[in-house]
Design a protein around this motif. Sequence first.
Motif, mmCIF file in Angstrom:
data_model
loop_
_atom_site.group_PDB
_atom_site.id
_atom_site.type_symbol
_atom_site.label_atom_id
_atom_site.label_comp_id
_atom_site.label_asym_id
_atom_site.label_seq_id
_atom_site.Cartn_x
_atom_site.Cartn_y
_atom_site.Cartn_z
ATOM 1 N N TYR A 170 -41.584 31.344 13.599
ATOM 2 C CA TYR A 170 -40.280 31.979 13.767
ATOM 3 C C TYR A 170 -39.275 30.915 14.224
ATOM 4 O O TYR A 170 -39.464 30.281 15.260
ATOM 5 N N LEU A 171 -38.228 30.735 13.428
ATOM 6 C CA LEU A 171 -37.156 29.810 13.784
ATOM 7 C C LEU A 171 -36.047 30.603 14.463
ATOM 8 O O LEU A 171 -35.441 31.495 13.858
ATOM 9 N N VAL A 172 -35.780 30.276 15.719
ATOM 10 C CA VAL A 172 -34.729 30.951 16.479
ATOM 11 C C VAL A 172 -33.409 30.214 16.243
ATOM 12 O O VAL A 172 -33.294 29.022 16.515
ATOM 13 N N VAL A 173 -32.414 30.939 15.731
ATOM 14 C CA VAL A 173 -31.131 30.334 15.383
ATOM 15 C C VAL A 173 -30.303 30.089 16.647
ATOM 16 O O VAL A 173 -30.151 30.969 17.490
ATOM 17 N N ARG A 174 -29.774 28.871 16.766
ATOM 18 C CA ARG A 174 -28.811 28.529 17.808
ATOM 19 C C ARG A 174 -27.563 27.981 17.118
ATOM 20 O O ARG A 174 -27.645 27.008 16.368
#
Length: 326
Positions: A216-220
Amino acid sequence: MAPSRDFYDTLGVSRDVSVDDLQRAYRKLARTYHPDVNKDPGAEERFKDISEAYDVLSDPEQRRRYDAFGPDFRQVPPDVDPQTWARARAGAGAGGGRARGGGGGRARRGGGPAEDEYIRSGGFQDIDLESMFGGMFGGRGGGGFGPIPGADQEAEIELAVEEAYTGGRRTVTLSGPDGSRTLDVTIPPGVTDGQRIRLRGQGGRGGDGATDGDLYLVVRLAPHPRYRVNGRDITVTLPLAPWEAALGASVAVDIPGGEAKVRIPPGTPSGRRLRLKGRGLPHPRGRPGDLYAEARIMVPATLSDEERRLFEQLAAVSTFDPRRQP
């Protein structure tokens, strides 16, 4: 065999820790022990422990199973009742707990099923769980637990506001305890800060042919010199000349998706927010955000002779006093 680590102790948090506090604790420890930063011989192993603990506790389903079944939660079939499991373990301990290979061991009684340990002379087969649970475990050799699925993992990806608005393809390089890897990622249009992008099968590797976990890539969203983002709403500063603000005008403003026209009502003061409905971050399955153009009245740094004459003429005839406005 070394005693099982407690994931909560590894991260230095309590068992009722919130999701936000769990993430803060992980980030702090990861920055301290990442092998690229900390060259201490034990830092890499510590970083692996921290990452494993966070991978489990940050996933609601894995955390629930870990709380119920303890360090061996991955080997417990999904349809086993935690109370039945605890009673079986207690019964196994009361029955002597002797390994078939001749070695002995003790069952430690802690604060509940998540903290107890099994007799570990030869693994789970020593307690003959298959007979206790009516053969529900199956597996190799009549006493194994079958393939172990890979754990889900999480990483952060930083995007510019324009990338979040339009979406597209992005190549990312991730560093971890097992080295670096490069992935091609599809960014969906309208992703927001904190949203997770799921990459199937790119997480932890499964054992014995089991499926790999997901990444899971958490968007910042990166800070932007012009845009301020709140959820899906975007605010942009709109510079105006004094006469545009006083007389009204139609002016162009840059937005992440290109350009938009803004109608300036006569008498617009500095700081007024003009709403462009639906021109914020798009939403693939719902209402898009709005864009707010915030007026900022600008004055010339230098004046030509004609401009000075006109401003002086305005000052002579105008009754406007900005310090007496309500």
